[in-house]
Structure formats: C-alpha cells, structure tokens
Design an enzyme around this catalytic site. Structure first.
Site, PDB file in Angstrom:
ATOM      1  N   SER A 168      -7.801  -5.464  -4.919  1.00 50.29           N
ATOM      2  CA  SER A 168      -8.813  -6.037  -4.033  1.00 50.29           C
ATOM      3  C   SER A 168     -10.190  -6.009  -4.685  1.00 50.29           C
ATOM      4  O   SER A 168     -10.420  -5.272  -5.653  1.00 50.29           O
ATOM      5  CB  SER A 168      -8.856  -5.256  -2.711  1.00 50.29           C
ATOM      6  OG  SER A 168      -9.541  -4.029  -2.880  1.00 50.29           O
ATOM      7  N   ASN A 175     -11.296  -2.555  -4.880  1.00 49.91           N
ATOM      8  CA  ASN A 175     -10.582  -1.566  -5.702  1.00 49.91           C
ATOM      9  C   ASN A 175     -11.337  -1.175  -6.980  1.00 49.91           C
ATOM     10  O   ASN A 175     -10.969  -0.206  -7.647  1.00 49.91           O
ATOM     11  CB  ASN A 175      -9.161  -2.036  -6.036  1.00 49.91           C
ATOM     12  CG  ASN A 175      -8.194  -1.957  -4.858  1.00 49.91           C
ATOM     13  OD1 ASN A 175      -7.272  -2.759  -4.742  1.00 49.91           O
ATOM     14  ND2 ASN A 175      -8.380  -0.980  -3.978  1.00 49.91           N
ATOM     15  N   ARG A 218       2.046  -4.718   6.254  1.00 48.83           N
ATOM     16  CA  ARG A 218       1.382  -3.689   5.430  1.00 48.83           C
ATOM     17  C   ARG A 218       2.286  -2.475   5.364  1.00 48.83           C
ATOM     18  O   ARG A 218       2.714  -1.950   6.395  1.00 48.83           O
ATOM     19  CB  ARG A 218       0.028  -3.297   6.013  1.00 48.83           C
ATOM     20  CG  ARG A 218      -0.661  -2.232   5.145  1.00 48.83           C
ATOM     21  CD  ARG A 218      -2.103  -1.987   5.534  1.00 48.83           C
ATOM     22  NE  ARG A 218      -2.721  -1.059   4.580  1.00 48.83           N
ATOM     23  CZ  ARG A 218      -3.973  -1.099   4.184  1.00 48.83           C
ATOM     24  NH1 ARG A 218      -4.775  -2.036   4.652  1.00 48.83           N
ATOM     25  NH2 ARG A 218      -4.452  -0.207   3.330  1.00 48.83           N
ATOM     26  N   ARG A 273      -0.147   7.668  -2.884  1.00 46.58           N
ATOM     27  CA  ARG A 273       0.382   8.771  -2.061  1.00 46.58           C
ATOM     28  C   ARG A 273       1.827   9.077  -2.439  1.00 46.58           C
ATOM     29  O   ARG A 273       2.236  10.227  -2.505  1.00 46.58           O
ATOM     30  CB  ARG A 273       0.285   8.410  -0.567  1.00 46.58           C
ATOM     31  CG  ARG A 273      -1.107   8.644   0.005  1.00 46.58           C
ATOM     32  CD  ARG A 273      -1.263   7.992   1.347  1.00 46.58           C
ATOM     33  NE  ARG A 273      -1.449   6.555   1.207  1.00 46.58           N
ATOM     34  CZ  ARG A 273      -1.246   5.669   2.174  1.00 46.58           C
ATOM     35  NH1 ARG A 273      -0.801   6.059   3.351  1.00 46.58           N
ATOM     36  NH2 ARG A 273      -1.469   4.396   1.959  1.00 46.58           N
ATOM     37  N   TRP A 274       2.613   8.037  -2.682  1.00 45.60           N
ATOM     38  CA  TRP A 274       4.020   8.221  -3.069  1.00 45.60           C
ATOM     39  C   TRP A 274       4.109   9.096  -4.311  1.00 45.60           C
ATOM     40  O   TRP A 274       4.900  10.039  -4.364  1.00 45.60           O
ATOM     41  CB  TRP A 274       4.644   6.849  -3.326  1.00 45.60           C
ATOM     42  CG  TRP A 274       6.098   6.876  -3.697  1.00 45.60           C
ATOM     43  CD1 TRP A 274       7.161   6.795  -2.833  1.00 45.60           C
ATOM     44  CD2 TRP A 274       6.648   6.971  -5.023  1.00 45.60           C
ATOM     45  NE1 TRP A 274       8.341   6.836  -3.539  1.00 45.60           N
ATOM     46  CE2 TRP A 274       8.060   6.950  -4.886  1.00 45.60           C
ATOM     47  CE3 TRP A 274       6.093   7.070  -6.301  1.00 45.60           C
ATOM     48  CZ2 TRP A 274       8.914   7.017  -5.983  1.00 45.60           C
ATOM     49  CZ3 TRP A 274       6.945   7.152  -7.393  1.00 45.60           C
ATOM     50  CH2 TRP A 274       8.345   7.127  -7.220  1.00 45.60           C
ATOM     51  N   ASP A 310       0.820  -1.213   0.000  1.00 41.80           N
ATOM     52  CA  ASP A 310       0.000   0.000   0.000  1.00 41.80           C
ATOM     53  C   ASP A 310       0.856   1.267   0.000  1.00 41.80           C
ATOM     54  O   ASP A 310       1.959   1.286   0.563  1.00 41.80           O
ATOM     55  CB  ASP A 310      -0.918  -0.017   1.235  1.00 41.80           C
ATOM     56  CG  ASP A 310      -2.029   1.024   1.127  1.00 41.80           C
ATOM     57  OD1 ASP A 310      -2.489   1.285  -0.001  1.00 41.80           O
ATOM     58  OD2 ASP A 310      -2.430   1.576   2.168  1.00 41.80           O
ATOM     59  N   SER A 334      -7.758  -4.418   5.473  1.00 41.91           N
ATOM     60  CA  SER A 334      -8.440  -4.166   4.193  1.00 41.91           C
ATOM     61  C   SER A 334      -8.821  -5.469   3.487  1.00 41.91           C
ATOM     62  O   SER A 334      -8.640  -5.607   2.280  1.00 41.91           O
ATOM     63  CB  SER A 334      -7.593  -3.270   3.279  1.00 41.91           C
ATOM     64  OG  SER A 334      -7.410  -2.005   3.879  1.00 41.91           O
TER      65      SER A 334
HETATM   66  C1  IPE Z   1      -5.458  -2.595  -0.044  1.00 41.23           C
HETATM   67  O1  IPE Z   1      -5.155  -1.273  -0.142  1.00 41.23           O
HETATM   68  C2  IPE Z   1      -5.482  -3.228  -1.402  1.00 41.23           C
HETATM   69  C3  IPE Z   1      -4.192  -3.397  -2.051  1.00 41.23           C
HETATM   70  C4  IPE Z   1      -3.030  -3.038  -1.601  1.00 41.23           C
HETATM   71  C5  IPE Z   1      -4.272  -4.061  -3.327  1.00 41.23           C
HETATM   72  P1  IPE Z   1      -6.262  -0.131  -0.296  1.00 41.23           P
HETATM   73  O2  IPE Z   1      -5.531   1.118  -0.467  1.00 41.23           O
HETATM   74  O3  IPE Z   1      -7.242  -0.505  -1.351  1.00 41.23           O
HETATM   75  O4  IPE Z   1      -7.019  -0.202   1.110  1.00 41.23           O
HETATM   76  P2  IPE Z   1      -7.763   0.935   1.935  1.00 41.23           P
HETATM   77  O5  IPE Z   1      -8.743   1.582   0.994  1.00 41.23           O
HETATM   78  O6  IPE Z   1      -6.726   1.898   2.405  1.00 41.23           O
HETATM   79  O7  IPE Z   1      -8.397   0.216   3.076  1.00 41.23           O
HETATM   80  C1  IPE Z   2      -1.764   0.116  -3.311  1.00 40.06           C
HETATM   81  O1  IPE Z   2      -1.474   1.461  -3.357  1.00 40.06           O
HETATM   82  C2  IPE Z   2      -1.877  -0.501  -4.668  1.00 40.06           C
HETATM   83  C3  IPE Z   2      -3.243  -0.842  -5.072  1.00 40.06           C
HETATM   84  C4  IPE Z   2      -4.316  -0.777  -4.343  1.00 40.06           C
HETATM   85  C5  IPE Z   2      -3.382  -1.332  -6.430  1.00 40.06           C
HETATM   86  P1  IPE Z   2      -2.652   2.531  -3.393  1.00 40.06           P
HETATM   87  O2  IPE Z   2      -3.056   2.731  -4.800  1.00 40.06           O
HETATM   88  O3  IPE Z   2      -3.752   2.113  -2.473  1.00 40.06           O
HETATM   89  O4  IPE Z   2      -1.928   3.810  -2.842  1.00 40.06           O
HETATM   90  P2  IPE Z   2      -2.450   4.808  -1.722  1.00 40.06           P
HETATM   91  O5  IPE Z   2      -2.792   3.985  -0.521  1.00 40.06           O
HETATM   92  O6  IPE Z   2      -3.638   5.490  -2.291  1.00 40.06           O
HETATM   93  O7  IPE Z   2      -1.295   5.706  -1.484  1.00 40.06           O
HETATM   94 MG    MG Z   3      -4.090   2.414  -0.484  1.00 39.40          MG
END
Ligand code: IPE
Ligand code: IPE
Ligand code: MG
Length: 266
Positions: free
Chosen positions: A85, A88, A208, A44-45, A40, A216
């Site tokens: 997920s 997602n 995580r 944001r990065w 995760d 999640s």
């Molecule tokens: C969990 O991260 C899913 C993956 C890393 C694929 P999310 O970014 O979707 O989870 P929430 O929304 O912060 O709970």
């Molecule tokens: C996790 O990173 C990767 C996927 C869910 C595919 P995010 O896309 O959730 O990144 P943040 O949490 O928004 O920074």
């Molecule tokens: Mg995320």
C-alpha cells in the site's frame, strides 16, 4: 503436456490449476465478477512461530497462487490483490527493501505460470517512490499476458484508494484545463474511467484475511457496494477453500443497492 519455454531463468515449473485436487462447490448464484483481497497477516503468522516477518511474506505467495488458481476455477473475472500500500513505506527500511525485491522475484518466478493459466496481469498503483525495477517487471508481466482473457489479476503495488482518486482528479483537471471537458459535465463515469485500471468493474466481494475489519485504503471507489467478508485466517494459511467459502457467504447476502422491497410478513 509439452513443457513450454520459460521466459525467465528463475521461473518455476508449471502446475495445473487443480494441483490440490480440489474443485469449487456448486454455488447458489453467479460468481462475483470482481473479487478484491487484502492479503493481511503475514507478519503475525511468522512472528507467532518465532520467525521474522519476511518469512510470512515468503509463505504468503503460495497462498496467493492457490487463491488465484481457485478464483480461475470458480470463474471469477477480475481478482485484485493488495500487495503493497501507499502507507506501507512506513515500515522498516529492511522490510520495504525486502518487499520490493520480493515482488520482483514473484513476478519472475510465476508470470509464466499465470500466463499458462490464461491470467492477464495488470498493475494498479502509483509510480512515485516505487522502485523502477519493480515497475519494469510489472510492465513486462502486463505485456506478456496482455492477450489473456480467462481472468484479470490486478496486482496492487504502491496502491492507495485515496491516491487513486487524487490521480484520477489530476487527469480530469488537465482535461478541463485543456478545454476538453466542462466541470459541470463530470460524472461518476469520468472518474471510473480515470482510475488505474479503467475497465475494471466495481468490486462485488471484498475479502480481508488476518482478522482486521477495515479497508486500509483498498479499492475505495470501486467497493462502494461491495459485500465485505472478514476472515480470521492469517494470509499464509489462507487457501482457495477460504475464497470459495467467502463466495458462498456472498451468495447469502441481499444486495439492495439502496433500493427496497415492501414485503410485510403475513
Ligand atoms: C493492508 O494491510 C495492506 C496490504 C495487505 C498490502 P496493512 O497491514 O498495511 O494494513 P493496516 O496497517 O493493518 O491497516
Ligand atoms: C500483509 O501482511 C502483507 C503486506 C502488507 C505486504 P502484513 O505484513 O501486514 O502482516 P501483519 O498484518 O503485520 O501480520
Ligand atoms: Mg497487516
């Protein structure tokens, strides 16, 4: 080393497992058999640098390969990575489309590398909604790597822990309906055997990245007694050293599984 033929024209050149020159530290105990990672923090990065979220996903793949190599080096038997997920799909159509295409590209580029490292790829997730082309590529990677025994990598794509249990229930219910199973005979073993990757051991270490402290919906059934490590590092900056640090902190835990030892201080 004689270069091996690539099975896909987009495949990238092989790298040795230790291309970063790092070797795992001496651990204080046996390495966790099954490590599960919520990768995760990609969005944001990228946004922190004024770049679009998708740039974070692109750079995140290098982190994933580094961590896979570090897990093999450490002797981890099963590594599960959360890549998409069942929740997602709520993201923007553009990001969802990008992630679908991108997962295919990752498999095309890196499956030969994973094969070369002796990694067996498995897909954990649901069929409904997932792009047929992604399923095809996942299945091709499964076929290519099926004989490998060094480490099993479960790519969790369109994966949700609750859906995994629902799908297991559906399978068991149809066995009951067919008269092959009595409801009163159902045990935890039946459920474990009906999950997406049936021979997967329970998760020992759940990591995580990205600073959030929640599961999640990842590996709900398998993580009942997992040790949790939450790392602030955003996924694109995560490396095999973060993994090894998490393994070291796992060794400092006292896993009691509900048991207790009576040892009053003298
Ligand atoms: C969990 O991260 C899913 C993956 C890393 C694929 P999310 O970014 O979707 O989870 P929430 O929304 O912060 O709970
Ligand atoms: C996790 O990173 C990767 C996927 C869910 C595919 P995010 O896309 O959730 O990144 P943040 O949490 O928004 O920074
Ligand atoms: Mg995320």
């Amino acid at each position: 080393m004689t270069p091996k033929p690539y099975t896909h024209p987009d495949a990238v050149a092989y790298r040795p497992l230790d291309w970063t020159g790092l070797t795992p530290p001496r651990f204080a105990g046996p390495v966790p058999r099954h490590v599960a990672i919520v990768m995760d923090g990609n969005g944001r990065w990228a946004n922190e640098q004024g770049r679009p979220r998708t740039d974070g996903h692109r750079v995140g793949v290098d982190a994933m390969l580094d961590v896979i190599a570090g897990a093999v080096q450490a002797g981890v038997g099963h590594l599960s990575v959360y890549a998409f997920s069942t929740e997602n799909w709520k993201r923007s159509p553009a990001e969802v489309r990008f992630l679908m295409g991108f997962n295919r590209q990752v498999l095309h580029r890196h499956r030969d590398q994973l094969n070369e490292w002796g990694v067996r790829v498995r897909w954990a997730g649901r069929r409904p909604k997932l792009w047929g082309s992604v399923i095809k590529d996942l299945e091709a990677a499964e076929r290519l790597t099926r004989e490998n025994t060094t480490m099993t990598l479960s790519m969790c794509i369109n994966y949700g822990g609750r859906w995994e249990v629902v799908d297991a229930m559906r399978r068991l219910a149809s066995e009951v309906e067919a008269g092959r199973l009595k409801p009163s005979a159902i045990t935890e073993r039946h459920i474990s055997r009906s999950l997406y990757v049936p021979d997967m051991p329970d998760v020992d270490l759940f990591i995580r990245s990205g600073g959030e402290q929640r599961t999640s919906n990842f590996m709900l059934w398998e993580s009942a007694y997992a040790e949790m490590v939450f790392d602030e590092t955003l996924w694109p900056d995560f490396t095999r050293e973060n993994l090894w640090r998490a393994i070291a902190s796992y060794h400092a835990r006292d896993r009691r599984y509900g048991g207790a030892t009576d040892a009053p201080k003298a």
